[in-house]
Design an enzyme around this catalytic site. Structure first.
Site, mmCIF file in Angstrom:
data_model
loop_
_atom_site.group_PDB
_atom_site.id
_atom_site.type_symbol
_atom_site.label_atom_id
_atom_site.label_comp_id
_atom_site.label_asym_id
_atom_site.label_seq_id
_atom_site.Cartn_x
_atom_site.Cartn_y
_atom_site.Cartn_z
ATOM 1 N N CYS A 111 6.088 -0.103 7.256
ATOM 2 C CA CYS A 111 5.729 1.063 6.449
ATOM 3 C C CYS A 111 6.918 1.414 5.572
ATOM 4 O O CYS A 111 8.056 1.436 6.050
ATOM 5 C CB CYS A 111 5.386 2.237 7.374
ATOM 6 S SG CYS A 111 4.966 3.749 6.484
ATOM 7 N N LEU A 112 6.659 1.700 4.295
ATOM 8 C CA LEU A 112 7.758 2.040 3.383
ATOM 9 C C LEU A 112 8.463 3.328 3.813
ATOM 10 O O LEU A 112 9.612 3.546 3.433
ATOM 11 C CB LEU A 112 7.232 2.181 1.952
ATOM 12 C CG LEU A 112 6.693 0.887 1.312
ATOM 13 C CD1 LEU A 112 6.091 1.185 -0.051
ATOM 14 C CD2 LEU A 112 7.785 -0.169 1.200
ATOM 15 N N HIS B 118 -2.268 7.354 7.202
ATOM 16 C CA HIS B 118 -1.301 8.236 6.531
ATOM 17 C C HIS B 118 -1.960 9.547 6.102
ATOM 18 O O HIS B 118 -1.360 10.617 6.191
ATOM 19 C CB HIS B 118 -0.738 7.571 5.271
ATOM 20 C CG HIS B 118 0.503 6.751 5.507
ATOM 21 N ND1 HIS B 118 1.667 7.297 5.973
ATOM 22 C CD2 HIS B 118 0.762 5.436 5.304
ATOM 23 C CE1 HIS B 118 2.598 6.340 6.056
ATOM 24 N NE2 HIS B 118 2.065 5.198 5.660
ATOM 25 N N GLN C 76 3.305 9.925 0.949
ATOM 26 C CA GLN C 76 4.577 9.201 0.953
ATOM 27 C C GLN C 76 5.432 9.505 -0.271
ATOM 28 O O GLN C 76 6.629 9.202 -0.281
ATOM 29 C CB GLN C 76 4.342 7.691 1.063
ATOM 30 C CG GLN C 76 3.762 7.291 2.415
ATOM 31 C CD GLN C 76 3.591 5.794 2.508
ATOM 32 O OE1 GLN C 76 2.585 5.255 2.059
ATOM 33 N NE2 GLN C 76 4.582 5.107 3.046
ATOM 34 N N GLU D 100 -3.231 2.964 5.491
ATOM 35 C CA GLU D 100 -3.133 4.035 4.482
ATOM 36 C C GLU D 100 -4.029 5.219 4.852
ATOM 37 O O GLU D 100 -3.663 6.371 4.650
ATOM 38 C CB GLU D 100 -3.474 3.506 3.085
ATOM 39 C CG GLU D 100 -2.591 2.361 2.594
ATOM 40 C CD GLU D 100 -1.105 2.592 2.775
ATOM 41 O OE1 GLU D 100 -0.651 3.749 2.692
ATOM 42 O OE2 GLU D 100 -0.380 1.604 3.036
ATOM 43 N N GLY E 294 0.839 -1.191 0.000
ATOM 44 C CA GLY E 294 0.000 0.000 0.000
ATOM 45 C C GLY E 294 0.869 1.234 0.000
ATOM 46 O O GLY E 294 2.035 1.193 0.417
HETATM 47 NI NI NI Z 1 2.911 3.311 5.628
#
Ligand code: NI
Length: 176
Positions: free
Chosen positions: A93-94, A139, A51, A136, A46
């Site tokens: 999380c990326l 975020h 991001q 998400e 996701g």
């Molecule tokens: Ni994330």
């Protein structure tokens, strides 16, 4: 295909409340496509627009094939209409690479949002997909999964989190 740099913990854009989409425009198709490319290139499940530095209420999600066969889910202005149950499972999380910790979340949700066809859709999700969608949506409110850990856990992670924040500072001072 356009893979964008992923913003890291410490970048202020991750803490902003994302701006709602007024209507679906072509620019959102392009943004969503870049987000899907970026998510896949990073082996993520996701990605939220902040991001990649866009403070817009849009996310994409797609589970690995062995878990669930699905087209990428693309949703703007998502809101959770109902939630049920609870499940604790590891989450990452990326934007916070290398950290994975257990987070408790509702197991099943119903979500509503604006789809790329320009229509409002509702969708039920459970288990892993429900977790990804909730992550998400967080975020888009400026919330990161580490905010959902206990203060003790966050203290134990402090050194690693600070290391990611210093990389974020380096990214921002680098020439674009
Ligand atoms: Ni994330």
């Amino acid at each position: 295909m356009s893979v964008r740099p992923i913003r890291l913990l410490g970048d202020p854009v991750l803490r902003r409340v994302a701006k709602p989409v007024e209507r679906w425009e072509e620019s959102l198709d392009l943004l969503a496509r870049d987000m899907i490319d970026t998510m896949r290139a990073a082996n993520g499940v996701g990605l939220a627009a902040p991001q990649i530095g866009k403070s817009v209420a849009l996310f994409v999600a797609q589970l690995p094939r062995d878990i669930q066969e699905m087209e990428p889910l693309i949703l703007a202005n998502p809101e959770i209409l109902a939630e049920e149950g609870a499940e604790t499972a590891p989450e990452g999380c990326l934007s916070i690479p290398g950290i994975e910790e257990d987070v408790e979340r509702p197991f099943r949700i119903r979500v509503r949002g604006l789809s790329p066809s320009g229509t409002t859709i509702e969708r039920d999700a459970e288990d892993y997909l429900a977790r990804v969608i909730q992550h998400e949506i967080d975020h888009l409110k400026g919330i990161l999964f580490i905010d959902r850990l206990s203060p003790l856990k966050r203290r134990l992670l402090k050194r690693q989190l600070d290391e990611i924040r210093s990389r974020a500072d380096g990214d921002r001072s680098a020439p674009a």
